[in-house]
Scaffold this motif. Sequence first.
Motif, PDB file in Angstrom:
ATOM      1  N   ARG A 230     -39.788   1.340  -0.884  1.00 42.03           N
ATOM      2  CA  ARG A 230     -38.772   1.201  -1.911  1.00 42.03           C
ATOM      3  C   ARG A 230     -38.489   2.549  -2.547  1.00 42.03           C
ATOM      4  N   GLY A 231     -37.196   2.844  -2.749  1.00 39.63           N
ATOM      5  CA  GLY A 231     -36.840   4.026  -3.519  1.00 39.63           C
ATOM      6  C   GLY A 231     -37.333   3.862  -4.943  1.00 39.63           C
ATOM      7  N   GLY A 232     -37.844   4.931  -5.535  1.00 37.86           N
ATOM      8  CA  GLY A 232     -38.373   4.837  -6.888  1.00 37.86           C
ATOM      9  C   GLY A 232     -39.879   4.744  -6.945  1.00 37.86           C
ATOM     10  N   LEU A 233     -40.528   4.497  -5.808  1.00 39.35           N
ATOM     11  CA  LEU A 233     -41.987   4.566  -5.796  1.00 39.35           C
ATOM     12  C   LEU A 233     -42.448   6.008  -5.906  1.00 39.35           C
ATOM     13  N   VAL A 234     -41.659   6.892  -5.321  1.00 36.78           N
ATOM     14  CA  VAL A 234     -41.931   8.329  -5.398  1.00 36.78           C
ATOM     15  C   VAL A 234     -40.857   8.965  -6.272  1.00 36.78           C
ATOM     16  N   GLU A 235     -41.256   9.715  -7.275  1.00 39.49           N
ATOM     17  CA  GLU A 235     -40.302  10.417  -8.128  1.00 39.49           C
ATOM     18  C   GLU A 235     -39.689  11.556  -7.312  1.00 39.49           C
ATOM     19  N   GLU A 236     -38.406  11.459  -7.037  1.00 43.46           N
ATOM     20  CA  GLU A 236     -37.756  12.389  -6.106  1.00 43.46           C
ATOM     21  C   GLU A 236     -37.786  13.832  -6.604  1.00 43.46           C
ATOM     22  N   LYS A 237     -37.592  14.046  -7.892  1.00 51.29           N
ATOM     23  CA  LYS A 237     -37.625  15.413  -8.426  1.00 51.29           C
ATOM     24  C   LYS A 237     -39.007  16.018  -8.277  1.00 51.29           C
ATOM     25  N   ALA A 238     -40.048  15.195  -8.502  1.00 51.68           N
ATOM     26  CA  ALA A 238     -41.422  15.686  -8.350  1.00 51.68           C
ATOM     27  C   ALA A 238     -41.707  16.040  -6.895  1.00 51.68           C
ATOM     28  N   LEU A 239     -41.240  15.211  -5.963  1.00 52.28           N
ATOM     29  CA  LEU A 239     -41.431  15.515  -4.542  1.00 52.28           C
ATOM     30  C   LEU A 239     -40.691  16.779  -4.152  1.00 52.28           C
ATOM     31  N   PHE A 240     -39.490  16.967  -4.683  1.00 52.26           N
ATOM     32  CA  PHE A 240     -38.725  18.189  -4.414  1.00 52.26           C
ATOM     33  C   PHE A 240     -39.516  19.427  -4.822  1.00 52.26           C
ATOM     34  N   GLU A 241     -40.094  19.410  -6.022  1.00 53.59           N
ATOM     35  CA  GLU A 241     -40.862  20.561  -6.512  1.00 53.59           C
ATOM     36  C   GLU A 241     -42.118  20.790  -5.677  1.00 53.59           C
ATOM     37  N   ALA A 242     -42.777  19.697  -5.271  1.00 52.91           N
ATOM     38  CA  ALA A 242     -44.006  19.828  -4.485  1.00 52.91           C
ATOM     39  C   ALA A 242     -43.720  20.350  -3.078  1.00 52.91           C
ATOM     40  N   LEU A 243     -42.588  19.973  -2.504  1.00 58.63           N
ATOM     41  CA  LEU A 243     -42.183  20.519  -1.198  1.00 58.63           C
ATOM     42  C   LEU A 243     -41.780  21.980  -1.327  1.00 58.63           C
ATOM     43  N   LYS A 244     -41.124  22.299  -2.423  1.00 61.01           N
ATOM     44  CA  LYS A 244     -40.643  23.670  -2.652  1.00 61.01           C
ATOM     45  C   LYS A 244     -41.799  24.656  -2.730  1.00 61.01           C
ATOM     46  N   THR A 245     -42.922  24.212  -3.314  1.00 62.44           N
ATOM     47  CA  THR A 245     -44.088  25.099  -3.448  1.00 62.44           C
ATOM     48  C   THR A 245     -45.060  24.948  -2.277  1.00 62.44           C
ATOM     49  N   HIS A 247     -46.907  22.533  -1.675  1.00 63.39           N
ATOM     50  CA  HIS A 247     -48.103  21.744  -1.974  1.00 63.39           C
ATOM     51  C   HIS A 247     -48.101  20.481  -1.111  1.00 63.39           C
ATOM     52  N   ILE A 248     -46.933  19.880  -0.991  1.00 61.36           N
ATOM     53  CA  ILE A 248     -46.763  18.797  -0.012  1.00 61.36           C
ATOM     54  C   ILE A 248     -46.244  19.430   1.265  1.00 61.36           C
ATOM     55  N   GLY A 249     -46.971  19.173   2.368  1.00 60.76           N
ATOM     56  CA  GLY A 249     -46.631  19.863   3.612  1.00 60.76           C
ATOM     57  C   GLY A 249     -45.373  19.345   4.269  1.00 60.76           C
ATOM     58  N   ALA A 250     -45.111  18.056   4.153  1.00 60.90           N
ATOM     59  CA  ALA A 250     -43.933  17.457   4.772  1.00 60.90           C
ATOM     60  C   ALA A 250     -43.744  16.052   4.195  1.00 60.90           C
ATOM     61  N   ALA A 251     -42.564  15.500   4.429  1.00 59.56           N
ATOM     62  CA  ALA A 251     -42.278  14.147   3.955  1.00 59.56           C
ATOM     63  C   ALA A 251     -41.272  13.483   4.883  1.00 59.56           C
ATOM     64  N   ALA A 252     -41.328  12.159   4.886  1.00 59.48           N
ATOM     65  CA  ALA A 252     -40.368  11.365   5.647  1.00 59.48           C
ATOM     66  C   ALA A 252     -39.916  10.219   4.750  1.00 59.48           C
ATOM     67  N   ILE A 253     -38.619  10.137   4.506  1.00 60.63           N
ATOM     68  CA  ILE A 253     -38.084   9.214   3.508  1.00 60.63           C
ATOM     69  C   ILE A 253     -37.018   8.315   4.142  1.00 60.63           C
ATOM     70  N   ASP A 254     -37.226   7.005   4.009  1.00 52.79           N
ATOM     71  CA  ASP A 254     -36.258   6.025   4.506  1.00 52.79           C
ATOM     72  C   ASP A 254     -35.522   5.329   3.371  1.00 52.79           C
ATOM     73  N   VAL A 255     -36.039   5.455   2.147  1.00 54.97           N
ATOM     74  CA  VAL A 255     -35.472   4.737   1.007  1.00 54.97           C
ATOM     75  C   VAL A 255     -35.297   5.695  -0.164  1.00 54.97           C
ATOM     76  N   PHE A 256     -34.309   5.432  -1.001  1.00 47.99           N
ATOM     77  CA  PHE A 256     -33.935   6.353  -2.056  1.00 47.99           C
ATOM     78  C   PHE A 256     -33.757   5.612  -3.372  1.00 47.99           C
ATOM     79  N   GLU A 257     -33.888   6.374  -4.474  1.00 49.40           N
ATOM     80  CA  GLU A 257     -33.725   5.755  -5.791  1.00 49.40           C
ATOM     81  C   GLU A 257     -32.322   5.192  -5.958  1.00 49.40           C
ATOM     82  N   LYS A 258     -31.318   5.885  -5.426  1.00 49.51           N
ATOM     83  CA  LYS A 258     -29.951   5.409  -5.482  1.00 49.51           C
ATOM     84  C   LYS A 258     -29.409   5.337  -4.067  1.00 49.51           C
ATOM     85  N   GLU A 259     -28.989   4.125  -3.680  1.00 51.18           N
ATOM     86  CA  GLU A 259     -28.441   3.940  -2.342  1.00 51.18           C
ATOM     87  C   GLU A 259     -27.056   3.310  -2.431  1.00 51.18           C
TER      88      GLU A 259
END
Length: 526
Positions: A230-245, A247-259
């Motif tokens: 479900r979109g919204g389980l992961v805070e998208e802005k937080a994931l963006f920052e963690a990928l940018k630095t 800290h998170i090596g990779a991600a795969a997303i099928d669902v979004f907060e707004k669809e």
Amino acid sequence: MKVLISDTLSKNAVSIFQDRGIEVDYFPNLTKEEFKRVIPNYDGLAIRSNTNVDKEIIHLAKKLKIIGRAGIGIDNIDLEAATSKGIIVMNTPHGNSITTAEHTIAMIMSLARRIPEANLSTKQGKWEKSKFTGTEIFGKCLGLIGCGNIGSIVADRAKGLKMKVCVYDPFLTNSKSNELGVEKVSLEQLLKASDIISLHTPMTETTKYIINNQNIFSIKKGAWIINCARGGLVEEKALFEALKTNHIGAAAIDVFEKEPAFSNILFESQNIIFTPHLGASTLEAQEKVAIQISDQISDFLLNGSVINSLNTPSVNKEEAVILKPFLKLSELLGSFLGQVKVRSQNIKSVKIEFDGIASNINNKPILSAIFYGLLRNYFDNVNLVNSTSVAKQKGLEISTINHERKVDYQNLVTVTVNYENYSREISGTLIGNKIPRITAVQGIPIEANFSSKTLYVRNFDKPGFIGSIGTLLANNKINIGSFHLGRRDDSGEAIAIISVDQHIDNNLLKLIQDLEHVVRVDYITF
């Protein structure tokens, strides 16, 4: 009965409704205005994810009894509004479990072998073999947040790939975790230990942003995040920052907060792959959920069975037949107590006791019927779907007891409503397992039917009472249909339940109250 299918569903769904004698309209491309115009005509609604059943639509749906979602997620249904209106909402949680689990594994493998980038590069005429060195998932730790229908299948597939699996799920029992061969851990432990984190939990108030800007940097550095739930389980802005630095090596997303997600902050990230909510999108899964939801809606409309409901207790076909007379009895018991209430005090608690056959059946629907009968005398907009929720929201303490004791009846339901200083109690049975009948009031044995117009009198057991009330009713042209008496042994306390054929107005009720030996009189309608 008439059902609307407002999203694209298998033709077999239409056939199921038709074969079972239910009229069905298949209009998968309605505009919002068209949908608003036609929805008042239908008893049932079958949808997927494209139809938005909001508060306005529910308000307009004057006849609607059931909404069936072919799939799991109900983000496009206003569940609170549907419950308040008495509309059952059901889904098909098992129909696409395998498909969604396989999509999760596909996302993991796509990240591990960098398939999307390698595919694009190769199509561009490049041969960057050394650029796309992958990662083995053998021996890696997969952390599952949620281990229900889908999560348990992912765990099984992951173990087949020789991965270690740890799980955070407050509802997972030790026996089930042992059966699956997974390790139960806390959320904090999972975040620190997992090489890959995959989410498989519903979207609720407690799970929203379960991965957020406060805990995402406590995740093991370089770990991957997969979200096909479900979109919204992961805070998208937080994931963006963690990928940018990194800290998170990779991600795969099928669902979004707004669809539909035509734009998203994560689209600017590197080391992330996306799919447009394809988790349940296979031919097999779509066929399964279409058939399941049409069967479930048909079963409810024709037999009263409730399967996979999200806002009322589930009742299978066999239970529905047994429960139907019990639901009527329970509603009548609740209605009786709601009309003989202690007017100056609030209800504190309700106790329901079951004896005989009644102690061995699914009692959740019975509670709904009792509270519907009871609370509709206090509140507007109480219905069979929301009654138990309303009782809990009002702070009522609810207790149930299934007795194993000898009683005089094959089945017996007793309801006690406790106020601050008083209580009201009634017992009832089903004669021949069909006809509701009162067996006791306030612990005083009395046998009486639930008549549409009833006088309930509490009195002292003295000579002349029966004659005086009979004369008064006759003088006011009120015909007595039946007269039932009960008394507490040697105490002088007695009750009468009198069925009448004409309406009793307040003036006549006061005259009855003023009769000698009458303690209290209530006029009850069913």
